[in-house]
Design an enzyme around this catalytic site. Structure first.
Site, PDB file in Angstrom:
ATOM      1  N   HIS A  67     -17.555  -3.800 -22.505  1.00 49.08           N
ATOM      2  CA  HIS A  67     -18.203  -2.702 -21.852  1.00 49.08           C
ATOM      3  C   HIS A  67     -16.924  -2.047 -21.543  1.00 49.08           C
ATOM      4  O   HIS A  67     -16.391  -2.171 -21.764  1.00 49.08           O
ATOM      5  CB  HIS A  67     -18.391  -2.989 -20.559  1.00 49.08           C
ATOM      6  CG  HIS A  67     -16.811  -3.669 -19.779  1.00 49.08           C
ATOM      7  ND1 HIS A  67     -17.126  -4.822 -19.248  1.00 49.08           N
ATOM      8  CD2 HIS A  67     -16.141  -3.584 -18.815  1.00 49.08           C
ATOM      9  CE1 HIS A  67     -16.411  -4.942 -18.897  1.00 49.08           C
ATOM     10  NE2 HIS A  67     -15.793  -4.157 -18.318  1.00 49.08           N
ATOM     11  N   CYS A 175      -9.206  -8.406  -8.646  1.00 48.41           N
ATOM     12  CA  CYS A 175      -8.613  -8.722 -10.146  1.00 48.41           C
ATOM     13  C   CYS A 175      -8.232  -7.219 -11.081  1.00 48.41           C
ATOM     14  O   CYS A 175      -8.495  -6.234 -10.124  1.00 48.41           O
ATOM     15  CB  CYS A 175     -10.224  -9.354 -11.561  1.00 48.41           C
ATOM     16  SG  CYS A 175     -11.406  -7.763 -11.858  1.00 48.41           S
TER      17      CYS A 175
END
Length: 655
Positions: A67, A175
């Site tokens: 992405h 994350c």
């Protein structure tokens, strides 16, 4: 947001022939460009490759979600490809992932904090549904593919922190990008909780900030806290709780197993055994080091008692003339007091002669139980008896450790033999000790005794030469030992430095006598041992605006441990701020160790803290003062590094 609104059937490639990441990404970019989504396909392709460098976009089960947020994108769209073959080198959360299902997200820069995150969140939570990816892999038409995606949208279920059996579990997922892995790990844990009939509350620290934040009550009532994170997060609020930390992909792969492991293996944050990366704080998991420390724990009282007795007697061994000048060393046995001091000195020497066999015997005991003590002690005694070996000196600590481990292994092997029942009552008290003593004695006499003794003679002669001829050597040695003591707060590096310091002291006393023993490593270790906890306490007093109320309380507790020479008092702070605390501790401890080395302090026994100058016996240039100055310099250094490194605490009302 429904994923179906972002996928056109013209943006789907089923059974593409692409064989590399670059090739399939170019194909998908071409699709997006053909639909008028992009202003520049070349720039968008470059942006995608830049994003690939940040963190893995491959997940598991053949899935990848590349992405990019780019100014080249006019509207949010998703291009999808399913490959005939797999791409095996696509960097993924699961190292075994073979990618053949790719979702390329094209997001306008203006929507990077909204649409971008919603798409990823919905996609990743959908993919966690059992069998969903498999259905996508088997879809025969583009319409079926789109239909599957549109039916996965659902409202997130709210969960509580209660467990049927009375336990309470909470978790944090996070994350670096704060998107895919954060939500996939959370979904995996919640799904695993359902399978185990467990309800679990998960805080997600994502790109949009913290979602479903755990309350103080949640944390206080939790029996276990699971941290499935790929980046450092603040741990202060978890002090004193059972915490189990793993990478986010561990939760994604097997959330059920992670919950079960956490319930069994979680450790108290700030206690011994707390892990920071690959560093274990306050405890060693190395079995060999643990056995050696068991031996040291039995030997230390004898070291302290013998050292203090020797040092006191030694004071009265220096003979002076009428002018008060020291003219000779020795005891005047013609007087009752001189005779007593001479005997005290001999008692101290006997203690030092026995301490190494005692040390070896209890290492062997730690490994194989009481039947191994005899072999360990006798083997270590003869390995350190220069007259028996026919050498200049004994084998010292190295030979004792080798003998102890050999004794333990030999006894454990003897225990595995299927002995006749008639002799079994005698195994532990006669047969195994007899055989093991004979075997280890032969090994020492004919194999290892002389080589190790000669090696140790060379080693300690070299150390003595360096100390006598290079004035900076005590400073360097002391600083290195101090830094090791301060590195992991009672962990394996700390223990290694402590063992080395004790070994050099006891071995050189045996070889050269108390007057010429090498005190530097052992003294440096003791000077450094309280620097970290006392440095934390001092920092909390000097920089009050940089410590929370809870940290102030913990700092007071650290003082109580540090003042009696217990390094582990700093572990809670090291667990929460590892880089800051380890750096400050190593530098401050090196300062204290180096200073006691260069000033010539000699630690015979007592407490390894500033109090050691009053409790125990430390020979120092200026009585009481030098030790205090050296240790306080290290403590102050640690405190200043911590204080200047930290940022002021922002109070709730200011937030």
């Amino acid at each position: 947001m429904n994923i179906r609104d972002l996928i056109d059937k013209d943006l789907i490639l089923l059974d593409s022939q692409a064989t590399s990441k670059e090739e399939i990404l170019k194909e998908l970019v071409e699709l997006l460009d053909s639909k008028g989504v992009l202003t520049s396909k070349e720039d968008f392709y470059r942006d995608i490759l830049e994003r690939e460098k940040v963190s893995p976009t491959g997940l598991e089960e053949g899935l990848a979600i590349p992405h990019s947020k780019s100014d080249c994108v006019l509207k949010a769209q998703i291009a999808v490809a399913r490959l005939k073959n797999t791409i095996d080198n696509w960097e993924s959360v699961d190292s075994d992932n073979r990618v053949n299902l790719i979702f390329l997200l094209a997001i306008p820069n203006s929507e990077k904090g909204t649409t971008h995150i919603e798409i990823l969140k919905n996609l990743t939570t959908s993919f966690m549904q059992e069998g969903f990816i498999d259905k996508l892999q088997k879809a025969e038409t583009k319409e079926e593919f789109i239909s599957l995606l549109s039916t996965t949208q659902k409202e997130e279920e709210k969960v509580t922190s209660t467990i049927q059996n009375g336990k309470k579990i909470v978790a944090v997922t996070s994350c670096p990008a704060g998107i895919a892995h954060t939500y996939m790990a959370a979904e995996a844990l919640e799904k695993a909780g359902k399978e185990l009939n467990v309800k679990i509350s998960v805080e997600k620290q994502g790109a949009m900030g913290t979602e479903d934040q755990l309350s103080d009550k949640d944390i206080a009532e939790a029996d276990v806290i699971i941290l499935a994170v790929n980046r450092n997060i603040e741990l202060d609020r978890f002090y004193g709780k059972r915490v189990y930390q793993v990478k986010a992909n561990v939760a994604i792969k097997n959330g059920k197993n992670l919950i079960l492991e956490a319930l069994e293996k979680a450790t108290i944050l700030g206690g011994k055994g707390t892990k920071v990366g690959n560093v274990t704080l306050g405890k060693t998991e190395n079995k060999a080091v643990a056995h050696i420390m068991a031996g040291l724990s039995y030997m230390v009282p004898m070291v302290i008692a013998s050292g203090i007795i020797l040092s006191i007697a030694n004071i009265f061994a220096f003979q002076k003339n009428e002018l008060g000048q020291i003219v000779n060393w020795g005891f005047d046995r013609s007087t009752s007091f001189g005779f007593l001091m001479a005997k005290m000195f001999e008692i101290g020497q006997i203690g030092f002669k026995l301490m190494i066999p005692l040390f070896a015997g209890f290492i062997a005991n730690s490994m194989a139980g009481r039947p191994a003590i005899a072999a360990g002690m006798i083997g270590a005694y003869i390995a350190n008896d220069a007259a028996y070996l026919g050498t200049q000196t004994g084998g010292g600590f190295i030979s004792a450790i080798l003998v102890a481990f050999l004794s333990g292994y030999i006894v454990n092997l003897l225990k595995k033999i299927k002995w006749p029942k008639v002799v079994q009552p005698l195994l532990g008290i006669m047969i195994i000790p007899l055989i093991s003593v004979f075997v280890i004695s032969m090994i020492v006499t004919f194999l290892v005794g002389k080589p190790i003794a000669n090696l140790m003679d060379t080693l300690y002669s070299t150390l003595t030469y360096l100390n006598d001829n290079y004035s900076s050597m005590p400073l360097i040695t002391g600083a290195i030992i101090g830094a090791m003591i301060g590195f992991d707060f009672g962990g394996p590096v700390n223990k290694t430095a402590l063992i080395f310091g004790t070994a050099v002291f006891t071995d050189t006393v045996a070889k050269y006598g108390i007057q010429n023993a090498n005190f530097v490593p052992g003294t440096a270790a003791q000077a450094a041992i309280s620097v970290a906890p006392l440095g934390i306490w001092l920092a909390a007093r000097l920089f009050k605006n940089k410590f929370t109320e809870q940290e102030q309380i913990s700092a007071a507790s650290a003082f109580g441990m540090g003042i009696v020479g217990v390094t582990e008092g700093a572990i809670p702070f090291a667990a929460a701020h590892p880089l800051q605390m380890i750096t400050a501790s190593v530098v401050g401890s090196a300062v204290a160790g180096g200073l006691v080395g260069i000033t010539g302090c000699k630690f015979y026994g007592g407490i390894g803290s500033p109090l050691g100058t009053f409790i125990g016996y430390i020979e120092q240039p200026i009585p009481f003062v030098t030790w205090l100055a050296c240790t306080f310099a290290g403590i102050l250094t640690t405190a200043l590094i911590i204080g200047f490194w930290r940022k002021p605490i922002i109070k709730e009302e200011e937030k």
